[in-house]
Design a protein around this motif. Sequence first.
Motif, PDB file in Angstrom:
ATOM      1  N   GLU A 124     -14.125 -10.850  -4.294  1.00 16.80           N
ATOM      2  CA  GLU A 124     -12.965 -10.049  -3.883  1.00 16.80           C
ATOM      3  C   GLU A 124     -12.382 -10.582  -2.591  1.00 16.80           C
ATOM      4  O   GLU A 124     -11.250 -10.236  -2.226  1.00 16.80           O
ATOM      5  CB  GLU A 124     -13.391  -8.586  -3.710  1.00 16.80           C
ATOM      6  CG  GLU A 124     -13.801  -7.892  -5.008  1.00 16.80           C
ATOM      7  CD  GLU A 124     -15.179  -8.267  -5.542  1.00 16.80           C
ATOM      8  OE1 GLU A 124     -15.906  -9.076  -4.919  1.00 16.80           O
ATOM      9  OE2 GLU A 124     -15.541  -7.743  -6.606  1.00 16.80           O
TER      10      GLU A 124
ATOM     11  N   ASN B 114     -17.033  -3.823 -16.925  1.00 16.03           N
ATOM     12  CA  ASN B 114     -18.114  -3.707 -15.936  1.00 16.03           C
ATOM     13  C   ASN B 114     -18.986  -2.493 -16.230  1.00 16.03           C
ATOM     14  O   ASN B 114     -20.217  -2.566 -16.185  1.00 16.03           O
ATOM     15  CB  ASN B 114     -17.534  -3.593 -14.519  1.00 16.03           C
ATOM     16  CG  ASN B 114     -17.025  -4.926 -13.990  1.00 16.03           C
ATOM     17  OD1 ASN B 114     -17.418  -5.985 -14.490  1.00 16.03           O
ATOM     18  ND2 ASN B 114     -16.158  -4.882 -12.990  1.00 16.03           N
TER      19      ASN B 114
ATOM     20  N   LYS C  22      -6.156 -11.448 -15.908  1.00 17.11           N
ATOM     21  CA  LYS C  22      -5.661 -12.241 -14.777  1.00 17.11           C
ATOM     22  C   LYS C  22      -5.456 -13.703 -15.158  1.00 17.11           C
ATOM     23  O   LYS C  22      -4.802 -14.453 -14.456  1.00 17.11           O
ATOM     24  CB  LYS C  22      -6.630 -12.115 -13.602  1.00 17.11           C
ATOM     25  CG  LYS C  22      -6.692 -10.684 -13.087  1.00 17.11           C
ATOM     26  CD  LYS C  22      -7.689 -10.546 -11.958  1.00 17.11           C
ATOM     27  CE  LYS C  22      -7.648  -9.173 -11.361  1.00 17.11           C
ATOM     28  NZ  LYS C  22      -8.285  -8.143 -12.180  1.00 17.11           N
TER      29      LYS C  22
ATOM     30  N   GLU D 276     -12.949   0.798  -8.331  1.00 15.70           N
ATOM     31  CA  GLU D 276     -12.973   1.291  -9.704  1.00 15.70           C
ATOM     32  C   GLU D 276     -13.003   2.815  -9.745  1.00 15.70           C
ATOM     33  O   GLU D 276     -13.458   3.423 -10.726  1.00 15.70           O
ATOM     34  CB  GLU D 276     -14.119   0.624 -10.489  1.00 15.70           C
ATOM     35  CG  GLU D 276     -13.856  -0.881 -10.566  1.00 15.70           C
ATOM     36  CD  GLU D 276     -14.762  -1.702 -11.449  1.00 15.70           C
ATOM     37  OE1 GLU D 276     -15.751  -1.169 -11.978  1.00 15.70           O
ATOM     38  OE2 GLU D 276     -14.459  -2.904 -11.607  1.00 15.70           O
TER      39      GLU D 276
HETATM   40  C1  LIG Z   1     -13.107  -8.592  -9.306  1.00 20.29           C
HETATM   41  C2  LIG Z   1     -12.492  -7.612 -10.252  1.00 20.29           C
HETATM   42  N1  LIG Z   1     -13.260  -7.011 -11.158  1.00 20.29           N
HETATM   43  C3  LIG Z   1     -12.761  -6.120 -12.029  1.00 20.29           C
HETATM   44  C4  LIG Z   1     -11.430  -5.781 -12.014  1.00 20.29           C
HETATM   45  C5  LIG Z   1     -10.972  -4.666 -12.932  1.00 20.29           C
HETATM   46  O1  LIG Z   1     -10.004  -4.938 -13.799  1.00 20.29           O
HETATM   47  P1  LIG Z   1      -9.070  -3.786 -14.422  1.00 20.29           P
HETATM   48  O2  LIG Z   1      -7.996  -3.543 -13.451  1.00 20.29           O
HETATM   49  O3  LIG Z   1      -8.634  -4.420 -15.690  1.00 20.29           O
HETATM   50  O4  LIG Z   1      -9.905  -2.571 -14.670  1.00 20.29           O
HETATM   51  C6  LIG Z   1     -10.569  -6.383 -11.089  1.00 20.29           C
HETATM   52  C7  LIG Z   1      -9.117  -6.045 -11.050  1.00 20.29           C
HETATM   53  O5  LIG Z   1      -8.433  -6.210 -10.086  1.00 20.29           O
HETATM   54  C8  LIG Z   1     -11.120  -7.306 -10.166  1.00 20.29           C
HETATM   55  O6  LIG Z   1     -10.351  -7.907  -9.236  1.00 20.29           O
END
Ligand SMILES: Cc1ncc(COP(=O)(O)O)c(C=O)c1O
Length: 354
Positions: free
Chosen positions: A153, A75, A213, A101
């Motif tokens: 989410e 991202n 995931k 994040e």
């Molecule tokens: C919608 C979404 N975007 C991005 C991520 C980020 O992934 P990472 O944990 O690999 O940084 C997640 C992780 O839970 C997520 O649910």
Amino acid sequence: MTDAIRRHDPLVKGFASDNYAGVHPEILQALALANGGHQTAYGDDVYTEALQEIFRGHFGPEAMAWPMFNGTGANVVALRAMTAHWEAVVCADSAHIHTDEGGAPERSAGLKLLPVATPDGKLTPDLIDRQAWGFGDEHRAQPKVVSITQTTELGTLYTPAEIKAVCDHAHELGMVVHLDGSRATNAAAALDVPLRAFTTDVGVDVLSFGGTKAGLMFGEAVVVLNPDAVRGLRYLRKSSMQLASKMRFVSVQFEALLAGDLWLRNARNANAMAQRLAVAVRGIDGVEVPRPVQANAVFATLPRDVIERLQKRFRFYTWNEATGEVRWMTAFDTTEADVDAFAAALAEEMDSSA
Ligand SMILES: Cc1ncc(COP(=O)(O)O)c(C=O)c1O
């Protein structure tokens, strides 16, 4: 032979997150296949080269995939590549980039996020307009990117037409669209459409495509669908610490996921288990399922004492302490027996709370 000891029970599963799951056996096999010998580091290897064709097969001839370590990194790199220093990103206030994040987009990329409250985690043209204003005003960070999440989410799903409306509106405003597709495979399975139907075909410019995931050990990819929407990705991936030296092991995992139908089998299973769970828990007196179950997340409200007791038996997160709302996620490896055992435990705990 290794001296390592297995330190967990591989039969124990929870409903905390799809990234609590292990690695799909076909992915592990692919990793073993790519092992041995030497390959050029930093992505100039035969697995990464082969991967481009596979991504193009899913997302169209313009698509270019940039494998990375994780979703937050993907991202951040995508958004950095899509913005200049004075530009900003409109997103839902529930967006992972905004809530989960650790401030990485702000801290490591210096990005200004312009969050919008939504009822269901989804942006619409009207909601985008709450933050997409002040173009040309030197006092306002200039809105440049609309970032949406599919699936959201909150476990909801955009239809391709809804994403098209977002993209058309953003483009009319001179903006570009980023899609956080950490669960893009769950979305495609739920909508029963190809991955490009809600990305390339409706005007998404750049996508963070989730692998972890979906069954990988780790790995995500920034997929550029509109090359005019990004600048400097090659350099930004390295300066954002997302350039894997042994990239063949990220790439081969994506090959195993995407060359055949593993991505779809995994996503369909996770989604089906969420539906099974929703049906089972809706049948339990006192349990509310307040949000639509559209992919692999189930939200429910429960009495606090039940949450506490159930969490001693199964891992899951409380989503909102104030309302007693919890989130249950299913994964590629969730089985019917896992769901049924969990629903039975919930029914027992509800009984003893009554
Ligand atoms: C919608 C979404 N975007 C991005 C991520 C980020 O992934 P990472 O944990 O690999 O940084 C997640 C992780 O839970 C997520 O649910």
